[in-house]
Design a protein around this motif. Sequence first.
Motif, PDB file in Angstrom:
ATOM      1  N   ASP A 170       1.055  -1.351  -0.230  1.00 32.07           N
ATOM      2  CA  ASP A 170      -0.049  -0.028   0.261  1.00 32.07           C
ATOM      3  C   ASP A 170       0.390   1.175  -0.173  1.00 32.07           C
ATOM      4  OD1 ASP A 170      -2.344  -1.201   0.089  1.00 32.07           O
ATOM      5  OD2 ASP A 170      -2.383  -1.388   2.092  1.00 32.07           O
ATOM      6  N   PHE A 171       1.931   1.522   0.771  1.00 34.06           N
ATOM      7  CA  PHE A 171       2.770   2.740   1.197  1.00 34.06           C
ATOM      8  C   PHE A 171       3.527   2.944  -0.889  1.00 34.06           C
ATOM      9  CE2 PHE A 171       6.913   4.545   1.244  1.00 34.06           C
ATOM     10  CZ  PHE A 171       6.931   4.868   2.320  1.00 34.06           C
ATOM     11  N   MET A 172       3.841   1.755  -1.160  1.00 34.68           N
ATOM     12  CA  MET A 172       4.482   2.139  -2.531  1.00 34.68           C
ATOM     13  C   MET A 172       2.980   2.540  -3.326  1.00 34.68           C
ATOM     14  SD  MET A 172       7.715   1.718  -1.854  1.00 34.68           S
ATOM     15  CE  MET A 172       8.364   1.337  -4.134  1.00 34.68           C
ATOM     16  N   ALA A 173       2.104   2.010  -2.831  1.00 31.21           N
ATOM     17  CA  ALA A 173       1.564   1.779  -4.911  1.00 31.21           C
ATOM     18  C   ALA A 173       0.384   3.551  -4.103  1.00 31.21           C
ATOM     19  CB  ALA A 173      -0.219   0.654  -4.024  1.00 31.21           C
ATOM     20  N   ALA A 174       0.799   3.788  -3.153  1.00 30.91           N
ATOM     21  CA  ALA A 174       0.036   5.222  -2.627  1.00 30.91           C
ATOM     22  C   ALA A 174       1.103   6.064  -3.355  1.00 30.91           C
ATOM     23  CB  ALA A 174       0.404   5.743  -1.212  1.00 30.91           C
ATOM     24  N   ARG A 175       2.047   5.869  -4.270  1.00 31.58           N
ATOM     25  CA  ARG A 175       3.260   7.056  -4.783  1.00 31.58           C
ATOM     26  C   ARG A 175       3.374   6.576  -5.780  1.00 31.58           C
ATOM     27  NH1 ARG A 175       3.447   7.163   0.817  1.00 31.58           N
ATOM     28  NH2 ARG A 175       4.383   8.434   1.768  1.00 31.58           N
ATOM     29  N   SER A 176       2.956   5.238  -6.651  1.00 31.84           N
ATOM     30  CA  SER A 176       2.647   5.344  -8.121  1.00 31.84           C
ATOM     31  C   SER A 176       1.474   5.434  -8.284  1.00 31.84           C
ATOM     32  CB  SER A 176       3.320   3.233  -8.166  1.00 31.84           C
ATOM     33  OG  SER A 176       3.962   3.488  -9.742  1.00 31.84           O
ATOM     34  N   GLY A 177       1.563   6.417  -9.886  1.00 27.34           N
ATOM     35  CA  GLY A 177      -0.620   6.471 -10.424  1.00 27.34           C
ATOM     36  C   GLY A 177      -1.384   5.735  -9.191  1.00 27.34           C
ATOM     37  N   PHE A 178      -1.398   6.605  -8.547  1.00 28.03           N
ATOM     38  CA  PHE A 178      -2.196   6.523  -7.318  1.00 28.03           C
ATOM     39  C   PHE A 178      -3.607   7.770  -7.940  1.00 28.03           C
ATOM     40  CE2 PHE A 178      -4.832   8.423  -3.722  1.00 28.03           C
ATOM     41  CZ  PHE A 178      -5.216   7.768  -3.252  1.00 28.03           C
ATOM     42  N   THR A 179      -2.989   8.761  -8.171  1.00 30.24           N
ATOM     43  CA  THR A 179      -4.090   9.642  -8.753  1.00 30.24           C
ATOM     44  C   THR A 179      -5.176   9.418 -10.012  1.00 30.24           C
ATOM     45  OG1 THR A 179      -2.589  11.520  -7.900  1.00 30.24           O
ATOM     46  CG2 THR A 179      -4.226  12.084 -10.193  1.00 30.24           C
ATOM     47  N   SER A 180      -4.284   8.781 -11.220  1.00 33.54           N
ATOM     48  CA  SER A 180      -4.927   8.194 -12.614  1.00 33.54           C
ATOM     49  C   SER A 180      -6.274   7.034 -11.840  1.00 33.54           C
ATOM     50  CB  SER A 180      -4.340   7.962 -13.009  1.00 33.54           C
ATOM     51  OG  SER A 180      -3.354   6.449 -12.765  1.00 33.54           O
ATOM     52  N   ARG A 181      -5.685   6.533 -10.547  1.00 33.99           N
ATOM     53  CA  ARG A 181      -6.379   5.069 -10.209  1.00 33.99           C
ATOM     54  C   ARG A 181      -7.300   5.652  -9.315  1.00 33.99           C
ATOM     55  NH1 ARG A 181      -1.768   3.027  -8.622  1.00 33.99           N
ATOM     56  NH2 ARG A 181      -2.314   2.809  -6.235  1.00 33.99           N
ATOM     57  N   PHE A 182      -7.085   6.582  -8.716  1.00 31.49           N
ATOM     58  CA  PHE A 182      -8.284   6.609  -7.893  1.00 31.49           C
ATOM     59  C   PHE A 182      -9.056   8.187  -8.714  1.00 31.49           C
ATOM     60  CE2 PHE A 182     -10.521  10.941  -5.824  1.00 31.49           C
ATOM     61  CZ  PHE A 182     -10.928  10.276  -4.234  1.00 31.49           C
ATOM     62  N   ASN A 183      -9.388   8.698  -9.507  1.00 28.54           N
ATOM     63  CA  ASN A 183     -10.000   8.906 -10.686  1.00 28.54           C
ATOM     64  C   ASN A 183     -10.848   7.889 -11.494  1.00 28.54           C
ATOM     65  OD1 ASN A 183      -9.742  11.876  -9.375  1.00 28.54           O
ATOM     66  ND2 ASN A 183      -7.526  12.091 -10.838  1.00 28.54           N
ATOM     67  N   ARG A 184     -10.666   7.139 -11.744  1.00 30.16           N
ATOM     68  CA  ARG A 184     -10.890   6.239 -12.324  1.00 30.16           C
ATOM     69  C   ARG A 184     -12.054   5.149 -11.326  1.00 30.16           C
ATOM     70  NH1 ARG A 184      -5.429   4.894 -14.774  1.00 30.16           N
ATOM     71  NH2 ARG A 184      -5.875   3.047 -13.432  1.00 30.16           N
ATOM     72  N   THR A 185     -11.217   5.135 -10.012  1.00 32.28           N
ATOM     73  CA  THR A 185     -12.342   4.062  -9.341  1.00 32.28           C
ATOM     74  C   THR A 185     -13.657   4.440  -9.206  1.00 32.28           C
ATOM     75  OG1 THR A 185     -10.244   3.214  -8.329  1.00 32.28           O
ATOM     76  CG2 THR A 185     -11.961   2.827  -7.147  1.00 32.28           C
ATOM     77  N   VAL A 186     -13.358   6.249  -9.027  1.00 30.06           N
ATOM     78  CA  VAL A 186     -14.711   7.568  -8.462  1.00 30.06           C
ATOM     79  C   VAL A 186     -15.401   7.179  -9.804  1.00 30.06           C
ATOM     80  CG1 VAL A 186     -15.436   9.652  -7.823  1.00 30.06           C
ATOM     81  CG2 VAL A 186     -13.372   8.426  -6.779  1.00 30.06           C
ATOM     82  N   ALA A 187     -15.275   6.977 -11.336  1.00 24.79           N
ATOM     83  CA  ALA A 187     -16.351   7.687 -11.733  1.00 24.79           C
ATOM     84  C   ALA A 187     -16.758   5.562 -12.024  1.00 24.79           C
ATOM     85  CB  ALA A 187     -15.946   7.135 -12.920  1.00 24.79           C
ATOM     86  N   ARG A 188     -15.924   4.898 -11.507  1.00 25.59           N
ATOM     87  CA  ARG A 188     -16.597   3.676 -11.882  1.00 25.59           C
ATOM     88  C   ARG A 188     -17.861   3.045 -10.751  1.00 25.59           C
ATOM     89  NH1 ARG A 188     -14.982  -1.013  -9.661  1.00 25.59           N
ATOM     90  NH2 ARG A 188     -13.052  -0.284  -8.761  1.00 25.59           N
ATOM     91  N   LEU A 189     -17.461   3.229  -9.565  1.00 22.33           N
ATOM     92  CA  LEU A 189     -18.044   3.153  -8.312  1.00 22.33           C
ATOM     93  C   LEU A 189     -19.262   3.750  -8.612  1.00 22.33           C
ATOM     94  CD1 LEU A 189     -15.432   2.010  -5.499  1.00 22.33           C
ATOM     95  CD2 LEU A 189     -16.540   1.139  -7.321  1.00 22.33           C
ATOM     96  N   ALA A 190     -19.045   5.312  -8.885  1.00 23.68           N
ATOM     97  CA  ALA A 190     -20.340   5.720  -9.027  1.00 23.68           C
ATOM     98  C   ALA A 190     -21.667   5.086 -10.046  1.00 23.68           C
ATOM     99  CB  ALA A 190     -19.744   7.091  -9.813  1.00 23.68           C
ATOM    100  N   THR A 191     -20.789   4.398 -10.822  1.00 25.02           N
ATOM    101  CA  THR A 191     -22.161   4.150 -12.121  1.00 25.02           C
ATOM    102  C   THR A 191     -21.724   2.281 -11.881  1.00 25.02           C
ATOM    103  OG1 THR A 191     -19.649   3.590 -13.666  1.00 25.02           O
ATOM    104  CG2 THR A 191     -21.349   5.485 -13.714  1.00 25.02           C
TER     105      THR A 191
END
Length: 295
Positions: free
Chosen positions: A38-59
């Motif tokens: 989790d520590f490493m994932a938070a520092r590598s590509g997190f922002t794009s994953r976060f934004n994609r996940t919000v869009a997916r879960l909302a639908t």
Amino acid sequence: MANQYTFPGPVYKRLPPDMRPPSPSLAQRFLDWIPVHDFMAARSGFTSRFNRTVARLATEGGSGLSAAQSHFHFGDALFLTIDPKIVRTRLRDNFFDGNRPRWIGRHFLDGGDWRPILQPINRSFSHEEIVEICQLRRNFREGLCYRRYADNINSGVAVRRNRVTINTIDKLDSYFEYYLALIENIEENGIVPRGDLGLKDQTSQWHRWTRSLWQDLAERDIGVAIDASGRLVRHTSGKHRMAAALALGIDSVPVEIRLVHAGWLLRRSERLGLSPEEALLATIKRARLKGWPVK
């Protein structure tokens, strides 16, 4: 706004009486204790994953994005101070998602229907205990909660609180005395951020018959979640401190946002013209100045 929002996916439900809450495997406990991934994932590509996940879960509904990853990525940006009186409900820790039992604290984003697993904050056992101690203070043995627990113990039925088994009156007294000390400290000093405290919490007392060592090590600031309407609800840790703040009339407590409804965040993102991550951070920043809820 919650009644105007169509929730995708299954409706979350309270656990049936015969269904046990999920128990993490030893491997999962190890990863939770030493969260290198989790520590490493938070520092590598997190922002794009976060934004994609919000869009997916909302639908689509469901949950996603590790709470630990989000904690490492956002850090202090998730902390703010609120008036505890605006928090009127709490999320149940364990629920049934239509397929299996789950613990609510595993993920940071969720798109499900929380309404069946929301409960008025004043209906929890922890809240009742704290309110009773605030009223009776050193006469806590006269309270209904204490007498109920004492009757169980005297009948040979142990009480389970804070993952600790209370099977003697001495242990029960220690439990109530610890929370009396917590209340008195909060009354004098307010709610102190966890970063300013050691393992003795706010009481300057050790309390092995009150809380498990694991709870001491894992304890954090009062947790809150943002629901589909943008309201704050209590989430995971800090139930006794929140109850004490409400019972004592304290008007300012530090909290940490630990769960966000994807439907609310996507709508907030569209309204502000920002990405979901930017919208979340901008909303918290504004809340620090204007208070919650943020218009």
